[in-house]
Design a protein around this motif. Structure first.
Motif, PDB file in Angstrom:
ATOM      1  N   ARG A 115      -8.254  30.682  45.085  1.00 44.13           N
ATOM      2  CA  ARG A 115      -6.944  30.924  45.772  1.00 44.13           C
ATOM      3  C   ARG A 115      -5.956  29.335  45.083  1.00 44.13           C
ATOM      4  NH1 ARG A 115     -10.093  32.732  49.487  1.00 44.13           N
ATOM      5  NH2 ARG A 115     -10.975  30.777  50.428  1.00 44.13           N
ATOM      6  N   ARG A 116      -6.935  28.352  44.937  1.00 43.29           N
ATOM      7  CA  ARG A 116      -5.998  26.644  44.734  1.00 43.29           C
ATOM      8  C   ARG A 116      -5.138  27.437  43.062  1.00 43.29           C
ATOM      9  NH1 ARG A 116     -10.312  24.310  45.541  1.00 43.29           N
ATOM     10  NH2 ARG A 116     -11.002  24.353  43.632  1.00 43.29           N
ATOM     11  N   THR A 117      -5.727  27.920  42.195  1.00 43.39           N
ATOM     12  CA  THR A 117      -5.615  28.288  41.306  1.00 43.39           C
ATOM     13  C   THR A 117      -3.393  29.262  41.065  1.00 43.39           C
ATOM     14  OG1 THR A 117      -7.243  28.133  39.881  1.00 43.39           O
ATOM     15  CG2 THR A 117      -5.444  29.748  38.661  1.00 43.39           C
ATOM     16  N   VAL A 118      -3.551  29.752  42.162  1.00 41.68           N
ATOM     17  CA  VAL A 118      -2.775  30.999  42.302  1.00 41.68           C
ATOM     18  C   VAL A 118      -1.860  30.101  43.388  1.00 41.68           C
ATOM     19  CG1 VAL A 118      -3.951  33.131  42.126  1.00 41.68           C
ATOM     20  CG2 VAL A 118      -2.968  32.074  44.406  1.00 41.68           C
ATOM     21  N   GLN A 119      -1.674  29.389  44.315  1.00 39.47           N
ATOM     22  CA  GLN A 119      -1.178  28.767  44.249  1.00 39.47           C
ATOM     23  C   GLN A 119      -0.128  27.470  43.726  1.00 39.47           C
ATOM     24  OE1 GLN A 119       0.525  29.202  47.732  1.00 39.47           O
ATOM     25  NE2 GLN A 119      -0.944  30.958  47.649  1.00 39.47           N
ATOM     26  N   ASN A 120      -0.968  27.221  43.812  1.00 39.07           N
ATOM     27  CA  ASN A 120      -1.161  25.622  41.848  1.00 39.07           C
ATOM     28  C   ASN A 120       0.195  25.959  40.922  1.00 39.07           C
ATOM     29  OD1 ASN A 120      -2.141  24.022  43.535  1.00 39.07           O
ATOM     30  ND2 ASN A 120      -4.066  24.021  41.405  1.00 39.07           N
ATOM     31  N   LEU A 121      -0.227  27.729  40.195  1.00 40.88           N
ATOM     32  CA  LEU A 121       0.870  28.444  39.202  1.00 40.88           C
ATOM     33  C   LEU A 121       2.182  29.024  40.326  1.00 40.88           C
ATOM     34  CD1 LEU A 121      -1.411  30.641  37.408  1.00 40.88           C
ATOM     35  CD2 LEU A 121       0.058  29.129  36.343  1.00 40.88           C
TER      36      LEU A 121
END
Length: 152
Positions: free
Chosen positions: A133-139
């Motif tokens: 979840r953090r990965t897609v939000q950062n992207l």
């Protein structure tokens, strides 16, 4: 196997999202995944199927080093990495939406847990899902801040 998946709508074209993630991977990956402490590619030139990289990550205080290979690279559609030690798969899928944006789906599979980590599998699953979840939000945050929107 521990598997996590997360999706996000990004208000940029699949080509723009793909360029940021795949074509500029060596430059941008440590930015959306700050756990990456070192990243090097053994293969010269632009990334392509077969390119081999090495990363050092520190996740929740645990340092891991891995060699990985690009196994799929379909422009503006898909990017997949695989590693055998530790055994994992990372997959990014880019699907256009009706608003000239992109639905990005990120999948991470930890294919094998060490015997001594199995008692912690539930915690590992939660951490991996939180990381996805953090990965897609950062992207989303980085791409929408830095890439120009599609011309109307």
């Amino acid at each position: 196997m521990v598997k996590a998946q997360a999706s996000v709508e990004i208000e940029r074209s699949p080509e723009s999202v793909y360029r940021f993630i795949a074509e500029d991977f060596a430059q941008n990956y440590p930015r959306w995944s700050p756990e990456v402490k070192e990243l090097k590619f053994a293969t010269e030139g632009p990334l392509r199927v077969g390119s081999v990289g090495r990363q050092v990550r520190v996740d929740q205080g645990r340092r891991t080093e891995s060699l990985f290979r690009i196994t799929q690279m379909q422009p503006a559609a898909r990017l997949t990495f695989e590693s055998h030690s530790p055994s994992f798969l990372v997959d990014y899928r880019f699907v256009p939406n009706q608003d000239d944006g992109t639905q990005l789906t990120f999948t991470f599979e930890l294919r094998r847990l060490d015997l001594m980590m199995r008692p912690f599998e539930k915690l590992i699953r939660r951490a991996v899902q939180d990381g996805a979840r953090r990965t897609v939000q950062n992207l989303k945050r980085l791409i929408e801040a830095e890439q120009e929107p599609a011309a109307a």
